[in-house]
Structure formats: C-alpha cells, structure tokens
Design a protein around this motif. Sequence first.
Motif, PDB file in Angstrom:
ATOM      1  N   VAL A   1       0.859  -1.185   0.000  1.00  0.00           N
ATOM      2  CA  VAL A   1       0.000   0.000   0.000  1.00  0.00           C
ATOM      3  C   VAL A   1       0.893   1.232   0.000  1.00  0.00           C
ATOM      4  N   GLY A   2       0.700   2.091  -0.980  1.00  0.00           N
ATOM      5  CA  GLY A   2       1.533   3.297  -1.099  1.00  0.00           C
ATOM      6  C   GLY A   2       2.555   3.091  -2.192  1.00  0.00           C
ATOM      7  N   ALA A   3       2.396   3.863  -3.295  1.00  0.00           N
ATOM      8  CA  ALA A   3       3.281   3.658  -4.449  1.00  0.00           C
ATOM      9  C   ALA A   3       4.310   4.775  -4.546  1.00  0.00           C
ATOM     10  N   GLY A   4       4.818   5.222  -3.395  1.00  0.00           N
ATOM     11  CA  GLY A   4       5.827   6.287  -3.399  1.00  0.00           C
ATOM     12  C   GLY A   4       7.222   5.711  -3.543  1.00  0.00           C
ATOM     13  N   THR A   5       8.191   6.468  -3.043  1.00  0.00           N
ATOM     14  CA  THR A   5       9.593   6.060  -3.147  1.00  0.00           C
ATOM     15  C   THR A   5       9.791   4.639  -2.633  1.00  0.00           C
ATOM     16  N   MET A   6       9.281   4.376  -1.436  1.00  0.00           N
ATOM     17  CA  MET A   6       9.556   3.078  -0.818  1.00  0.00           C
ATOM     18  C   MET A   6       8.623   1.986  -1.324  1.00  0.00           C
ATOM     19  N   GLY A   7       7.314   2.266  -1.319  1.00  0.00           N
ATOM     20  CA  GLY A   7       6.338   1.260  -1.742  1.00  0.00           C
ATOM     21  C   GLY A   7       6.611   0.797  -3.162  1.00  0.00           C
ATOM     22  N   GLY A   8       6.940   1.726  -4.035  1.00  0.00           N
ATOM     23  CA  GLY A   8       7.227   1.378  -5.435  1.00  0.00           C
ATOM     24  C   GLY A   8       8.418   0.440  -5.505  1.00  0.00           C
TER      25      GLY A   8
ATOM     26  N   ASP B   1      -2.598   2.390  -4.439  1.00  0.00           N
ATOM     27  CA  ASP B   1      -2.386   3.792  -4.067  1.00  0.00           C
ATOM     28  C   ASP B   1      -3.643   4.551  -4.463  1.00  0.00           C
ATOM     29  N   LEU B   2      -3.821   5.714  -3.851  1.00  0.00           N
ATOM     30  CA  LEU B   2      -4.973   6.544  -4.220  1.00  0.00           C
ATOM     31  C   LEU B   2      -4.672   7.340  -5.485  1.00  0.00           C
ATOM     32  N   GLN B   3      -3.380   7.547  -5.763  1.00  0.00           N
ATOM     33  CA  GLN B   3      -2.969   8.404  -6.884  1.00  0.00           C
ATOM     34  C   GLN B   3      -2.609   7.558  -8.110  1.00  0.00           C
TER      35      GLN B   3
ATOM     36  N   ALA C   1       3.372   1.342   2.990  1.00  0.00           N
ATOM     37  CA  ALA C   1       4.423   2.364   2.889  1.00  0.00           C
ATOM     38  C   ALA C   1       3.755   3.683   2.520  1.00  0.00           C
ATOM     39  N   VAL C   2       2.704   4.008   3.308  1.00  0.00           N
ATOM     40  CA  VAL C   2       2.004   5.281   3.067  1.00  0.00           C
ATOM     41  C   VAL C   2       2.673   6.359   3.921  1.00  0.00           C
ATOM     42  N   ALA C   3       2.083   7.548   3.915  1.00  0.00           N
ATOM     43  CA  ALA C   3       2.680   8.674   4.639  1.00  0.00           C
ATOM     44  C   ALA C   3       2.935   8.310   6.106  1.00  0.00           C
ATOM     45  N   GLU C   4       3.953   8.927   6.682  1.00  0.00           N
ATOM     46  CA  GLU C   4       4.388   8.582   8.040  1.00  0.00           C
ATOM     47  C   GLU C   4       3.463   9.218   9.098  1.00  0.00           C
TER      48      GLU C   4
ATOM     49  N   GLN D   1      -5.355   3.127  10.095  1.00  0.00           N
ATOM     50  CA  GLN D   1      -6.559   2.956   9.291  1.00  0.00           C
ATOM     51  C   GLN D   1      -6.297   2.019   8.103  1.00  0.00           C
ATOM     52  N   VAL D   2      -5.180   2.215   7.440  1.00  0.00           N
ATOM     53  CA  VAL D   2      -4.855   1.373   6.282  1.00  0.00           C
ATOM     54  C   VAL D   2      -4.761  -0.092   6.702  1.00  0.00           C
ATOM     55  N   LEU D   3      -3.988  -0.369   7.756  1.00  0.00           N
ATOM     56  CA  LEU D   3      -3.817  -1.775   8.140  1.00  0.00           C
ATOM     57  C   LEU D   3      -5.127  -2.368   8.649  1.00  0.00           C
TER      58      LEU D   3
ATOM     59  N   THR E   1       4.532  -3.057   8.364  1.00  0.00           N
ATOM     60  CA  THR E   1       4.646  -1.620   8.133  1.00  0.00           C
ATOM     61  C   THR E   1       6.098  -1.260   7.855  1.00  0.00           C
ATOM     62  N   ASN E   2       6.270  -0.338   6.935  1.00  0.00           N
ATOM     63  CA  ASN E   2       7.630   0.119   6.610  1.00  0.00           C
ATOM     64  C   ASN E   2       7.945   1.419   7.363  1.00  0.00           C
ATOM     65  N   THR E   3       7.210   1.677   8.416  1.00  0.00           N
ATOM     66  CA  THR E   3       7.457   2.924   9.155  1.00  0.00           C
ATOM     67  C   THR E   3       8.917   3.036   9.559  1.00  0.00           C
TER      68      THR E   3
HETATM   69  P1  NAD Z   1       6.089   8.852  -0.349  1.00  0.00           P
HETATM   70  O1  NAD Z   1       5.487  10.136   0.044  1.00  0.00           O
HETATM   71  O2  NAD Z   1       7.067   8.828  -1.451  1.00  0.00           O
HETATM   72  O3  NAD Z   1       4.905   7.852  -0.767  1.00  0.00           O
HETATM   73  C1  NAD Z   1       3.748   7.646  -0.032  1.00  0.00           C
HETATM   74  C2  NAD Z   1       2.679   7.125  -0.984  1.00  0.00           C
HETATM   75  O4  NAD Z   1       1.568   6.691  -0.222  1.00  0.00           O
HETATM   76  C3  NAD Z   1       2.149   8.175  -1.950  1.00  0.00           C
HETATM   77  O5  NAD Z   1       2.203   7.674  -3.264  1.00  0.00           O
HETATM   78  C4  NAD Z   1       0.703   8.389  -1.510  1.00  0.00           C
HETATM   79  O6  NAD Z   1      -0.166   8.682  -2.601  1.00  0.00           O
HETATM   80  C5  NAD Z   1       0.389   7.078  -0.877  1.00  0.00           C
HETATM   81  N1  NAD Z   1      -0.684   7.128   0.121  1.00  0.00           N
HETATM   82  C6  NAD Z   1      -0.850   8.036   1.117  1.00  0.00           C
HETATM   83  N2  NAD Z   1      -1.946   7.709   1.833  1.00  0.00           N
HETATM   84  C7  NAD Z   1      -2.456   6.579   1.297  1.00  0.00           C
HETATM   85  C8  NAD Z   1      -3.556   5.755   1.619  1.00  0.00           C
HETATM   86  N3  NAD Z   1      -4.354   6.030   2.635  1.00  0.00           N
HETATM   87  N4  NAD Z   1      -3.785   4.677   0.862  1.00  0.00           N
HETATM   88  C9  NAD Z   1      -2.978   4.396  -0.182  1.00  0.00           C
HETATM   89  N5  NAD Z   1      -1.914   5.148  -0.523  1.00  0.00           N
HETATM   90  C10 NAD Z   1      -1.653   6.213   0.216  1.00  0.00           C
HETATM   91  O7  NAD Z   1       6.671   8.212   0.968  1.00  0.00           O
HETATM   92  P2  NAD Z   1       7.936   7.240   1.146  1.00  0.00           P
HETATM   93  O8  NAD Z   1       9.149   8.034   1.210  1.00  0.00           O
HETATM   94  O9  NAD Z   1       7.826   6.142   0.178  1.00  0.00           O
HETATM   95  O10 NAD Z   1       7.677   6.692   2.605  1.00  0.00           O
HETATM   96  C11 NAD Z   1       6.656   5.751   2.882  1.00  0.00           C
HETATM   97  C12 NAD Z   1       6.897   5.117   4.234  1.00  0.00           C
HETATM   98  O11 NAD Z   1       8.183   4.512   4.244  1.00  0.00           O
HETATM   99  C13 NAD Z   1       6.885   6.075   5.409  1.00  0.00           C
HETATM  100  O12 NAD Z   1       6.332   5.417   6.505  1.00  0.00           O
HETATM  101  C14 NAD Z   1       8.352   6.357   5.647  1.00  0.00           C
HETATM  102  O13 NAD Z   1       8.622   6.711   6.973  1.00  0.00           O
HETATM  103  C15 NAD Z   1       8.944   5.003   5.341  1.00  0.00           C
HETATM  104  N6  NAD Z   1      10.354   5.031   4.950  1.00  0.00           N
HETATM  105  C16 NAD Z   1      10.823   5.976   4.110  1.00  0.00           C
HETATM  106  C17 NAD Z   1      12.168   5.959   3.736  1.00  0.00           C
HETATM  107  C18 NAD Z   1      12.708   6.999   2.794  1.00  0.00           C
HETATM  108  O14 NAD Z   1      13.927   7.169   2.747  1.00  0.00           O
HETATM  109  N7  NAD Z   1      11.871   7.655   2.009  1.00  0.00           N
HETATM  110  C19 NAD Z   1      13.019   4.960   4.226  1.00  0.00           C
HETATM  111  C20 NAD Z   1      12.498   3.962   5.059  1.00  0.00           C
HETATM  112  C21 NAD Z   1      11.160   4.026   5.421  1.00  0.00           C
END
Ligand code: NAD
Length: 731
Positions: free
Chosen positions: A337-344, A361-363, A417-420, A427-429, A444-446
């Motif tokens: 869940v979450g297609a950002g930097t980490m989830g992707g 992801d929602l986006q 791997a959604v917003a921290e 809620q997601v889990l 969780t990847n928190t």
């Molecule tokens: P990011 O902002 O790049 O991506 C978050 C993604 O989650 C976004 O695409 C967003 O659209 C999506 N999202 C948000 N709310 C959502 C929801 N309710 N349902 C589905 N998708 C949702 O964030 P990131 O950098 O990938 O970080 C994600 C997690 O990984 C965080 O918990 C962060 O602490 C952890 N983390 C980040 C890093 C890092 O270096 N970036 C390293 C280790 C852990």
Amino acid sequence: MNVDGLPLPPNAPEPRTCWRIERPRTGLVRLVLDPPHRPKLPLLDVPTLRDLDLALADLADERELVGLVITGRDPLTFAGGADVEGIGSITNDELARRVVAEGQELFQRLHELSKGGGGRVFVVAAVGGPVPGGACELSLACDRIVLANDPKTRIGLPEVKLGIVPGWGGTQRLPRRTGVPAALDLILTGKLVEPQKALSLGIVDRLAQPADLVRIADEIAMGDRPCRRARRSAWKRWFIDRNPVAGAVVAHQAYKSVWKRTRGHYPAPLAALSLVVRAPRMRLGTGLHAERDAVVPLVTSPVTKSLVGLFFAAEAAKKLGEFDGRKAPAIERAAVVGAGTMGGGIARRLALSGVSVRLFDLQPAALDAVKREHARDLKQRVRRRRLQQHEADAAYDRLAITREVVGIARTEFVIEAVAERLDIKRQVLGDWAARMPPGAILATNTSSLSIDAIAEGLAEPERVVGMHFFNPVDRMPLVEVVRGTATSDETIARTARLALDLGKTPVVTRDVAGFLVNRVLGPYLDEAVRLLESGVGPERIDDALLDFGMPMGPCALLDEIGLDIAQHAGASLAAAYGPRMQTSTFLARLLEHEFLGKKSGGGIYLYESDARGRRRKRGVNPRVGAGGRELSHEDIVDRTVLAMANEAVRALEEGVVEDAATLDLATVFGMGFAPFRGGVLRFLDALGPQRAVDRLRAIHGSPDVEQATHRDRFAPAHLLLEHARNGAQFR
Ligand code: NAD
C-alpha cells in the motif's frame, strides 16, 4: 596432500568419498565432486581437496587414460569456492602458508597431468551454477573450461571481498588466459560474471546448455570435438601483457582507481594488482611463490577477520527465516500500500523475486510511474543479461496496480508504505486486515512510529510486524524486522524469510524509536551538522569520514536522505530519548529557504543536472557558511563516530538486537559503516574500550560541547565503562 593439522570440518567423511570416479568409456574418466558432508553446494574444504589428491594419485598410474573431465554432481552445482569457515579458523601465518601451499601444489599436479602442463591427459572442467574463487581456480588449472550457459551460472574470483587475494593460482592463471586488463578488472573488484561475458573475456573456452554440458566436455576431452582455447590475440599479449612499459601504465591506472575506491584501507586489491600485472612476465612457479607470499599475511589480517566476521553474521541471519526448525513457508502473494519512493521499490522487488504483488495507491499517477520504472528496470536487466526475456515478462506481469482494495482474499502478506502518520497507518492496516485471509501478515515500513502503537486496536496484533527497508530499496541490503510486544515468532520468521527471498539480509530489532540503524545514525549525522554550525566546512567533514572508510560523508548523506526527512527523524528520536538526542536547529535554517537536499537541487551542497539528468554536486551552499574552521580529521571522526558508537552500545545494553555481531552487521549493511572495520562495535574493540571512554570524556568536557543537553550524548554508556574496567571486548 598432507592434511595433518589442517582444519577438518566436524562432519568430515572418510577418505575417497568426496569425488566419484566415473568411467563412461575406455580412456575417459569423469571426476565428479559429490561430497557426502555437503549435500547442498559443495565447498573446497580439507576433505574435498584431500580426496582430489587421492583421486589424482590413483589416475596418475592409468596408462590408457586419454581424457579427464572435472565436474559437479549436476550441471549447475560444482563448488561454492573455498570453505570460508576454514579461512576464518586460520589464526597463524604458518597454518595459512600450509593451506595455501597444499592447494597450490594440488592444482599444480592437475596442471602437470594436463596437456597444457606437459602431461598426457586432456583435462576439461565442465562447470556451472556458482563457480567462485577456488572453484574457478581449479577450473583454470585444466586445459579447457566448458561453462553451463544458464542465468544461475556466475564465475570469477571474489577473494578481495574477504580481504585476501586468490591463493590457489588464480592471480597467475587468470591473466595468462584473459590478459592483464580483464584479469585486473575481475580480481580487483571481485565481481562474478555471467556465461556470455566469461566467454568473451576468455575466462572459459566454450558454453554449453546445462543438459549437454558433460557430454560436450567428454567429447572435447577425448578429442572428438574441437575446442580452441579462448586466447587473447598475440599482439595484445605481446604489447600489453609482456611489455614492462605497458604493464607499468596499466598498473598505474589500476592503482589510481583502487586507491580512489579504498583509500588504502584494503591491502588485498593492491597486492593482487602487483601479482596480476607481473604474471605474464614470470614463470608460473615463480608467480605461484609470489602469490603465496602475498596471500599468507592477508589471511590473518584484521581486515580479513572483519570481512569474514560479516560474512558469518550474514550467514547466521539466514536462520531467521526458520520456524519450528525448518524454513518458514514462502510468501507467494503480497500487497503493497503506497506507491511512493519506498512502496514502489518494494513492490518492484517483490515482483522481481517471484512474488505476485498488488500495489495499491490513491494516486493513479504514482501507480503508473512505478509500472514504468518496473518496465525500464527489467529491460535493463535483460540488456545486461541478468534476466532472460521470458523471465522479465513474467516479472512485469506479476506486478498489478490498483486503486481498489479488491482481489486480496488469498493475499498472505501486506506491507504499507504510506505517509508517516499513525492515524493513516492504523486505518490502512485496519481496512486491509478485515479483507485479508486469516493468518495474513500486516507489515509496516514505518521508520519512526512504534509497531505497538500501529497494532493497537487491530484484532490480531501478533500478525503485525515492522519491515523496515532502506532507501533505495534496490541497492540497500538490510531489512530491519521489527518485533512488537505482541508479534509472534512465526510472523517474525515469515517476514525474515520474505526479506531473504528478496535477496536482503534481515536483522530482528526491538520496537524502539529509530529501531537500530536510524537510532545510531541520528547522533552521527547531528554531530556532523553541529560541526558545520561551528564553522567546519562540509567538504572537510565528508573527507574525514571518507578517509575513515565510510562510503559517503555525512553531509552528502544528509542531502541524499533529504534534510526534511532527516529533521523529522531527528525530532522523533529526540522525543523518544530526550536531551541526548536533541538536534541542532541548523538544518531548519536551510529548510526555511527550501533547501531540502539533493532532490530540490540544494541542501548542504548545491547540485546541477548533467546531460543524462543526474544530479551532480556543484559546490557548497553559501548559506552553510564559509567553513574556515580547521579541525583535524581525527577530531571530526571522534565527534561523529564516537557519538554513534556510544549510542550503539546503549542499544546493545537494552537488547535492541540479539548480540554484538548482529549490531555490527546492521551498521555495515544498513548505513555502510566501513566494512573493513567489521562494524561499529568491532571498531570500538580495535580502538580499545578504555581509549573510547577517555576520548568520549575529553569531548564531553570540551568547550565545543557546551550545551548540557548535547553533552549527555558523550557520557560513556554503562556497558562501555564496564568493558573498559574489565578489559573486555564486544566481539
Ligand atoms: P512517499 O510520500 O514517497 O509515498 C507515499 C505514498 O503513499 C504516496 O504515493 C501516496 O499517494 C500514498 N498514500 C498516502 N496515503 C495513502 C492511503 N491512505 N492509501 C494508499 N496510498 C496512500 O513516501 P515514502 O518516502 O515512500 O515513505 C513511505 C513510508 O516509508 C513512510 O512510513 C516512511 O517513513 C517510510 N520510509 C521511508 C524511507 C525513505 O527514505 N523515504 C526509508 C524507510 C522508510
């Protein structure tokens, strides 16, 4: 071969049991490595070498022997090189010299039996799967090498990765085959190459499909099938390999690049360089002597001890994927869940490793971007021959993107791997837990929230676990598997198994703020910021830590992480641990001006994009200040590394990880702590706990550290004081 006093493994089998002798037809013998004490991948250990020696002695008298094929128990199983445990157990130079000499002499006897060595038998190595180190050296002693053409095959001489040089003839035989430049590239980097590359470099003479490997080798050995030796052109051999002037130029270039990479901390590549460059101009016997003299002191050096220690800690981590005495079941279907930097990154890695994955992801734009990146990455892997096209297609198809939480009734594992933010993660889990089958794992990847807090209110908290990847997911080898109060052993084992299946090394940590890696990284990075604030230039700080052996200086690392993310992480550490983790306000001043680090074009340094769109450092951000303060490298290292080491000892004291070896492994794999130092605790051991205490106290009392809160950081940890008092070591 005289094995008296050599380190025998505890389950060593009877003599003459490790190599099977097959006689498929008159004049042909196959020596098949099939040691009963190594049912998986055989190693070249004392029993297998002893038995090769006995087999060669038996064959020496066979007058009618025409061809000899050396092979493994199946086409993709030969040997995983020399036994590293054996290397680790060598504690004195005399023993090292014997192990090296016995192996060299044995391979030399094989060579002398072969046509190329003046003997009467045509010897062919038919190998495949992993063929590293000693396994490659054994093959190099044969007349021809036929290699199984399969994606699982990799061949090379990775000894420098353990701090040593190839010691069974590799530094002499490889350059004779491939020429000096290619041999240098292989031996100095320790990289293993795939079959096509091995053929084009001339390491091997022919490729064969695994099913045909042994048959083709048999035919070559008996002279029924021609197979020319893959040799470099005569003029190249004369002009580069045999010419001392060209040799000196090649050596100089290689020296410069090794020095740039290692800053002189690793003696093995420099030793190998000198052996390889001189090899074609020396008689083989003289070269083998030189190789022996070079490898012996390396085997017992502190660098090798550190690197071998890390190797074993990483091996031990493989056990974490076991439950009830056997491998935990593999995860076949997962969701992210979450297609950002980490989830992707996590989703792509899962798909690549054979797991069917749904990325939610929602986006839509975020989802599309991941799919595009997945396609690009797979294409590159095919181009580099890491994957075959059909495997890339399958990996592409395994990653499904979606904006609907559907089709997950059989999904066994979800990682968010959604917003921290705690509320969003809960809620997601919660949503996903309700739709997934019973027993599914919720990960969780928190990086900064508590697993217990996230699990609160969920029906089965024993299924909730932290699975903390590092950025970039593709390259960072560590995953912290975080155990909440309620997390079950089975959940831990299955999560660790998944990490292993993704090619990562797991360490299990307790659920404390920052877990292990970010907790110890925090004070290190903050000390770098405080030094900046006090007027030390960022380049000076980075240079001191590069010299110490870090892969990147802390200022460059802060820019890489993102100053916003670093500040957020620092704040959560301060909230959890109180005054000693209080961070400087210096980064906030840069953030006010939108300097977020490399991603925004500027942080501590300024960046510009090159022609290929990659950001390159342009200079120091003028807002950081003039940086005229001259602090010695030693002082810079003391301030930053000792702040980290002191926190690491506190974490060890609190049992955040199981033991000191695990902690060291996490610091090397999670933050790149100088591998040749073996980890932060081994570094304290080398410095001496008493000296560490003295230096911490000196910093504690220095005018640089005037804030009482900041000073707390340098109050020596209890366990460190105790070790200093008792003269004890951490490892
Ligand atoms: P990011 O902002 O790049 O991506 C978050 C993604 O989650 C976004 O695409 C967003 O659209 C999506 N999202 C948000 N709310 C959502 C929801 N309710 N349902 C589905 N998708 C949702 O964030 P990131 O950098 O990938 O970080 C994600 C997690 O990984 C965080 O918990 C962060 O602490 C952890 N983390 C980040 C890093 C890092 O270096 N970036 C390293 C280790 C852990």
